[in-house]
Design a protein around this motif. Structure first.
Motif, mmCIF file in Angstrom:
data_model
loop_
_atom_site.group_PDB
_atom_site.id
_atom_site.type_symbol
_atom_site.label_atom_id
_atom_site.label_comp_id
_atom_site.label_asym_id
_atom_site.label_seq_id
_atom_site.Cartn_x
_atom_site.Cartn_y
_atom_site.Cartn_z
ATOM 1 N N LEU A 161 -1.180 -6.431 -13.575
ATOM 2 C CA LEU A 161 -0.713 -5.516 -12.529
ATOM 3 C C LEU A 161 -0.087 -4.278 -13.146
ATOM 4 C CD1 LEU A 161 0.879 -7.307 -9.476
ATOM 5 C CD2 LEU A 161 -1.455 -6.549 -9.828
ATOM 6 N N ASP A 162 -0.555 -3.128 -12.713
ATOM 7 C CA ASP A 162 -0.001 -1.848 -13.140
ATOM 8 C C ASP A 162 0.877 -1.319 -12.013
ATOM 9 O OD1 ASP A 162 0.603 0.675 -14.022
ATOM 10 O OD2 ASP A 162 -1.468 1.432 -13.996
ATOM 11 N N TRP A 163 2.194 -1.338 -12.214
ATOM 12 C CA TRP A 163 3.105 -0.903 -11.157
ATOM 13 C C TRP A 163 2.929 0.572 -10.821
ATOM 14 C CZ3 TRP A 163 4.133 -5.252 -9.315
ATOM 15 C CH2 TRP A 163 4.696 -6.314 -10.017
ATOM 16 N N ASN A 164 2.303 1.338 -11.691
ATOM 17 C CA ASN A 164 2.068 2.751 -11.380
ATOM 18 C C ASN A 164 1.006 2.930 -10.301
ATOM 19 O OD1 ASN A 164 3.818 4.177 -13.404
ATOM 20 N ND2 ASN A 164 2.586 2.951 -14.804
ATOM 21 N N ASP A 165 0.188 1.919 -10.096
ATOM 22 C CA ASP A 165 -0.825 1.956 -9.046
ATOM 23 C C ASP A 165 -0.153 1.614 -7.725
ATOM 24 O OD1 ASP A 165 -2.891 1.642 -7.289
ATOM 25 O OD2 ASP A 165 -3.958 0.118 -8.459
ATOM 26 N N PRO A 166 -0.093 2.538 -6.765
ATOM 27 C CA PRO A 166 0.602 2.263 -5.505
ATOM 28 C C PRO A 166 0.083 1.018 -4.783
ATOM 29 C CG PRO A 166 0.100 4.596 -5.685
ATOM 30 C CD PRO A 166 -0.625 3.919 -6.810
ATOM 31 N N GLN A 167 -1.170 0.648 -5.047
ATOM 32 C CA GLN A 167 -1.713 -0.508 -4.336
ATOM 33 C C GLN A 167 -1.039 -1.809 -4.756
ATOM 34 O OE1 GLN A 167 -3.705 0.122 -1.802
ATOM 35 N NE2 GLN A 167 -3.494 -2.021 -1.216
ATOM 36 N N THR A 168 -0.389 -1.813 -5.902
ATOM 37 C CA THR A 168 0.309 -3.019 -6.347
ATOM 38 C C THR A 168 1.753 -3.074 -5.842
ATOM 39 O OG1 THR A 168 1.148 -2.048 -8.411
ATOM 40 C CG2 THR A 168 -1.069 -3.002 -8.460
ATOM 41 N N THR A 169 2.213 -2.006 -5.213
ATOM 42 C CA THR A 169 3.598 -1.970 -4.736
ATOM 43 C C THR A 169 3.621 -1.599 -3.250
ATOM 44 O OG1 THR A 169 3.799 0.311 -5.558
ATOM 45 C CG2 THR A 169 4.539 -1.448 -7.018
ATOM 46 N N LYS A 170 3.957 -0.358 -2.937
ATOM 47 C CA LYS A 170 4.095 0.034 -1.539
ATOM 48 C C LYS A 170 2.763 -0.019 -0.796
ATOM 49 C CE LYS A 170 6.528 3.399 1.279
ATOM 50 N NZ LYS A 170 7.605 4.382 1.250
ATOM 51 N N GLY A 171 1.664 0.004 -1.537
ATOM 52 C CA GLY A 171 0.350 -0.130 -0.918
ATOM 53 C C GLY A 171 0.129 -1.470 -0.257
ATOM 54 N N GLN A 172 0.995 -2.452 -0.555
ATOM 55 C CA GLN A 172 0.924 -3.748 0.131
ATOM 56 C C GLN A 172 1.710 -3.753 1.440
ATOM 57 O OE1 GLN A 172 -1.028 -6.416 -0.770
ATOM 58 N NE2 GLN A 172 -1.824 -4.867 -2.166
ATOM 59 N N ARG A 173 2.286 -2.622 1.748
ATOM 60 C CA ARG A 173 3.028 -2.413 2.993
ATOM 61 C C ARG A 173 4.079 -3.508 3.211
ATOM 62 N NH1 ARG A 173 0.996 -1.454 9.038
ATOM 63 N NH2 ARG A 173 -0.433 -3.079 8.489
ATOM 64 N N MET A 174 4.138 -4.125 4.381
ATOM 65 C CA MET A 174 5.257 -5.024 4.695
ATOM 66 C C MET A 174 5.240 -6.299 3.862
ATOM 67 S SD MET A 174 2.656 -5.354 6.918
ATOM 68 C CE MET A 174 1.464 -6.699 6.849
ATOM 69 N N SER A 175 4.152 -6.591 3.167
ATOM 70 C CA SER A 175 4.064 -7.820 2.376
ATOM 71 C C SER A 175 4.471 -7.619 0.921
ATOM 72 C CB SER A 175 2.639 -8.370 2.437
ATOM 73 O OG SER A 175 2.292 -8.721 3.756
ATOM 74 N N GLU A 176 4.896 -6.427 0.556
ATOM 75 C CA GLU A 176 5.214 -6.153 -0.842
ATOM 76 C C GLU A 176 6.317 -7.060 -1.379
ATOM 77 O OE1 GLU A 176 7.024 -2.628 -3.722
ATOM 78 O OE2 GLU A 176 6.941 -2.337 -1.549
ATOM 79 N N PHE A 177 7.273 -7.423 -0.566
ATOM 80 C CA PHE A 177 8.412 -8.210 -1.037
ATOM 81 C C PHE A 177 7.986 -9.534 -1.660
ATOM 82 C CE2 PHE A 177 7.698 -9.922 3.207
ATOM 83 C CZ PHE A 177 7.938 -11.277 3.053
ATOM 84 N N ILE A 178 6.837 -10.057 -1.248
ATOM 85 C CA ILE A 178 6.367 -11.356 -1.734
ATOM 86 C C ILE A 178 6.256 -11.361 -3.258
ATOM 87 C CG2 ILE A 178 4.314 -12.825 -1.843
ATOM 88 C CD1 ILE A 178 5.767 -13.335 0.692
ATOM 89 N N THR A 179 5.729 -10.283 -3.819
ATOM 90 C CA THR A 179 5.445 -10.256 -5.256
ATOM 91 C C THR A 179 6.722 -10.321 -6.078
ATOM 92 O OG1 THR A 179 3.468 -8.916 -4.797
ATOM 93 C CG2 THR A 179 4.254 -8.991 -7.083
ATOM 94 N N MET A 180 7.657 -9.429 -5.834
ATOM 95 C CA MET A 180 8.846 -9.359 -6.675
ATOM 96 C C MET A 180 9.765 -10.552 -6.463
ATOM 97 S SD MET A 180 10.375 -7.982 -9.126
ATOM 98 C CE MET A 180 8.920 -6.955 -9.314
ATOM 99 N N THR A 181 9.949 -10.992 -5.226
ATOM 100 C CA THR A 181 10.838 -12.135 -5.008
ATOM 101 C C THR A 181 10.268 -13.387 -5.657
ATOM 102 O OG1 THR A 181 9.841 -12.522 -2.825
ATOM 103 C CG2 THR A 181 11.872 -11.213 -2.908
#
Length: 785
Positions: A482-502
């Protein structure tokens, strides 16, 4: 009143003539219909008047009174792809049509448009965009009206908008005759701020070096002074200890009033968060019609994350939810295929436990084996010791057997809307990054596998290791790919983004010696990207490092993102638990609160994300522009709905854009907020334990002080090395305190008489006090001397 005429081919205005308002603007051109027919019409009010370009009481279609549905069919002359309609109905500013659906003619039949099924409408002027659940292409549309005042449909005008011309234009409301009172040009959390936390505002029109002060809301001397830098004012050091309202004053501008108090955000949202989950359930409660693609909650699909978030909520701060009023009562199912596999809960169970029971019951009763729905059940099994006082052992057995029987199934029980899963075996490595719909976030299987590992290990199952290994493989893949610079791996996941980091943080916290190499660095890299993209006057994390602030696509529904904004604090708070760099930690703390503040009005339009916020949340003056009265979720009557958030074109500061883009509540927006509340409690809960002879003193700090005028309480558990357990009530020392204190006597376990309510122990025992449960709980211990 003289009617205003729309020239249908040359329209350049959004009109509400019934209140004498014209707001001219250039923009999309509506379709000119060919004709209209109706189920019935009164002599002076034929169907044709609903498409004649005149919005007035004199130029309406009015049906004959009838208990049967009324309908209005509009012929477009040719097949067109449609974006939505503006609908003006009623008489003057009252009596709009109440329950109706917009339908389109396709494949020889009328079909409902999912986003245009309206219940309990109260507005005489509606903008009804058609979402992209399906393409609405037709040469005819129809209003199918099932409820109206005195069984008479009254429609002043239907304006039909083609797709491909941008967002559906906004419609101005009857209670807003001049463009509404705008929020002051100092943007902040309209409700208030937590004591001891960052307190910041944005003043986009004021230059650097402008002085500001804090005053009592009604005016008076300056109580705090500061200087605006890069359009931001910071008054974090201001820590009053009273119940007064305050305001920021700068360059002659006075902000809306706000308050500062212990756990203020939690105080005004805990009950609201539970209310939403009660009101948005499927089959029961305040809306019982079947919702396509829904399970426990209306319009949740398979990625609603309900148990992922409700269980951390409860485990992180149980006393807060135990103290809440009981609103939920068990309902026996009419259809045993929908729910009922789990025996009912106890009547005195907290509502949040009843909701958890409900979410598990629907999944096992319907036998749903989608990987994300069955993954929710791992949370239920993990939390069982905290749930057991209120639930039957049968509940655990049924969920347990279902989970272990289906966890590794690759097949799925049915087709799901928006499903992006290649297969459904939760032990398989997931290498796909999902779309901005939010239906397939990276690493979604990590935490469920680790929780199930703990359950399997507690039962001494021989297969326990495979659940840990699946989580390990997934985390290792994320570190490498995962490249965090790619928005699709972070905010690009919209409301489900929290799943990855938690999920990643949970792995590192629970198994620091067994986590994949590089996990700490991977989390810190994510934090650095967040910090870089949040360096702006809103302290708001942008989509990318360029000029994109929020995800925006090429269809009208892309994208409403309140769930991302209110869910990011959960990920930020999780990262704070493992990041070591003090500078990063300090900035992450600011961003946690700036994103809560964004949802409460510190944003370019100065509005809370909830349309009903002024009615439901103490201190809020400006709610979202509108609510969505229909949709699959039918959330118009639900409490604490997060309806909308600023769109990309509102940023960095364009309030003049007004009500643009999609607005509609969704379960998926509220559940990330639930988890953010859980991580706030996790971050702010602390326990201390001391001994004085045979007396133990327990001090608990947790978000429990919600009523500043009375002494409140919490409950902790003490456990001795001898195995004795005693529940202890801890109380505030004063009505408005952060610390809750309790006193527990102990007795040496070899005493000839053992007393009830007295902890049995022996010298040298380790006494543990705990609050909450598992990874979301807190513990402290002391050795008896």
């Amino acid at each position: 009143m003289r009617p205003f005429t729309l020239t249908c081919h040359l329209i350049t205005a959004i009109i509400l003539v019934g209140i004498g308002l014209v707001n001219a603007q250039s923009g999309p051109v509506p379709i000119a219909p060919v004709s209209a027919t109706a189920s019935s019409s009164r002599d002076s009010y034929p169907a044709a008047k609903a498409i004649d370009g005149k919005i007035s009481d004199a130029s309406r279609w009015v049906s004959e009174a009838s208990a049967s549905p009324a309908w209005l069919e509009i012929d477009l002359g040719a097949s067109r792809k449609l974006a939505g309609i503006h609908l003006y109905s009623g008489y003057g500013d009252r009596d709009p049509i109440q329950d109706f659906a917009v339908q389109f003619w396709t494949e020889g039949q009328w079909r409902d448009i999912p986003s245009a099924q309206i219940k309990n409408n109260r507005s005489v002027a509606l903008a009804i965009p058609f979402d992209d659940t399906l393409a609405v292409t037709a040469d005819r549309i129809r209003l199918w009206i099932t409820a109206s005042h005195q069984d008479t449909a009254r429609v002043k005008e239907v304006v039909i908008w083609p797709a491909g011309q941008g967002d559906l234009p906004p419609i101005l409301q009857a209670n807003n005759p001049s463009g509404e009172v705008m929020p002051p040009l100092i943007y902040l959390n309209q409700s208030g701020f937590d004591s001891g936390k960052p307190k910041r505002f944005t003043a986009p029109t004021l230059p650097d070096g402008t002085s500001f002060s804090i005053q009592v809301a009604g005016g008076g001397p300056d109580l705090f002074a500061g200087v605006i830098i890069k359009h931001i004012g910071d008054f974090s050091p201001f820590e009053p200890n009273d119940n007064r309202e305050y305001a920021v004053v700068a360059a002659g501008i006075r902000s809306v009033p706000f308050r500062i108090g212990n756990w203020w955000l939690e105080r005004v949202t805990y009950q609201n968060a539970v209310n939403f989950m009660i009101d948005s359930r499927h089959y029961v409660g305040n809306e019982r019609a079947t919702c396509a693609g829904s399970f426990g909650w209306r319009d949740d699909h398979h990625f609603g994350w309900e148990l992922h978030t409700l269980i951390p909520q409860y485990l992180s701060n149980p006393s807060a939810y135990d103290r809440m009023p009981r609103q939920v009562r068990y309902e026996q199912p009419d259809n045993r295929k929908l729910w009922g596999a789990l025996e009912p809960y106890k009547d005195d169970a907290p509502d949040i436990v009843k909701l958890i029971h409900w979410g598990a019951d629907v999944i096992v009763t319907q036998g749903v084996t989608h990987e994300m729905l069955k993954a929710q059940l791992a949370y239920f099994l993990y939390a069982w010791p905290a749930l057991e006082p209120y639930l039957s052992q049968q509940n655990y057995r049924v969920v347990h057997d279902f989970v272990f029987a289906h966890w590794a199934d690759s097949a799925c029980d049915r087709k799901y809307p928006y499903d992006e899963s290649p297969e459904h075996n939760l032990l398989v490595l997931k290498t796909k990054v999902g779309s901005t719909k939010g239906a397939y976030p990276p690493g979604f299987s990590i935490q469920p596998n680790l929780l199930l590992y703990e359950v399997a290990r507690s039962e001494n199952r021989s297969d326990a290791g495979k659940y840990f290994q699946a989580a390990y493989n997934q985390a290792e893949w994320i570190i490498a790919n995962l490249d965090w610079n790619d928005p699709q791996t972070t905010k690009g996941q919209r409301m489900s983004e929290f799943i990855t980091m938690t999920g990643l943080v949970y792995f590192l916290r629970q198994y620091p010696e067994r986590a994949p190499a590089g996990l700490t660095d991977k989390i810190e890299q994510w934090a650095r990207v967040v910090l870089r993209r949040s360096d702006n006057m809103w302290d708001f994390r942008k989509l990318d490092d360029g000029d994109k602030w929020t995800p925006m696509g090429d269809q009208p529904t892309m994208w409403n993102e309140p769930g991302n904004v209110v869910g990011l604090p959960a990920a930020l708070l999780a990262a704070q638990l493992v990041v070591k760099d003090p500078a990063i930690l300090a900035r992450l703390k600011i961003l946690v609160w700036s994103h809560f503040d964004n949802a409460f009005g510190r944003n370019p339009v100065g509005r809370h994300f909830s349309y009903d916020a002024p009615r439901e949340i103490e201190g809020v003056e400006h709610g979202w522009f509108r609510f969505y009265p229909g949709g699959i979720g039918r959330l118009a009557a639900a409490r604490f709905v997060l309806d909308g958030s600023p769109k990309d074109t509102h940023y960095p500061y364009h309030p003049e854009k007004g009500d643009i883009g999609w607005t509609e509540g969704w379960v998926q927006f509220n559940t990330p907020f639930n988890l953010s509340l859980a991580y706030l409690a996790l971050a702010d809960t602390h326990i201390t334990l001391s001994q004085n002879d045979d007396l133990l003193t327990v001090s608990l700090q947790s978000p429990l002080n919600f009523d500043y005028d009375r002494v409140e309480y919490g409950t902790v558990l003490l456990t001795s090395g001898s195995g004795d357990r005693e529940y202890l009530k801890v109380m505030e020392d004063t009505p408005n305190a952060k610390i809750f204190t309790g006193y527990q006597t102990f007795q040496l376990s070899n005493s000839p008489v053992q007393l009830d309510g007295v902890l049995q122990a022996k010298l040298g025992d380790q006494i543990e006090v705990s609050y909450g449960y598992g990874c979301w709980g807190h513990r402290a211990d002391i050795i008896l001397r």
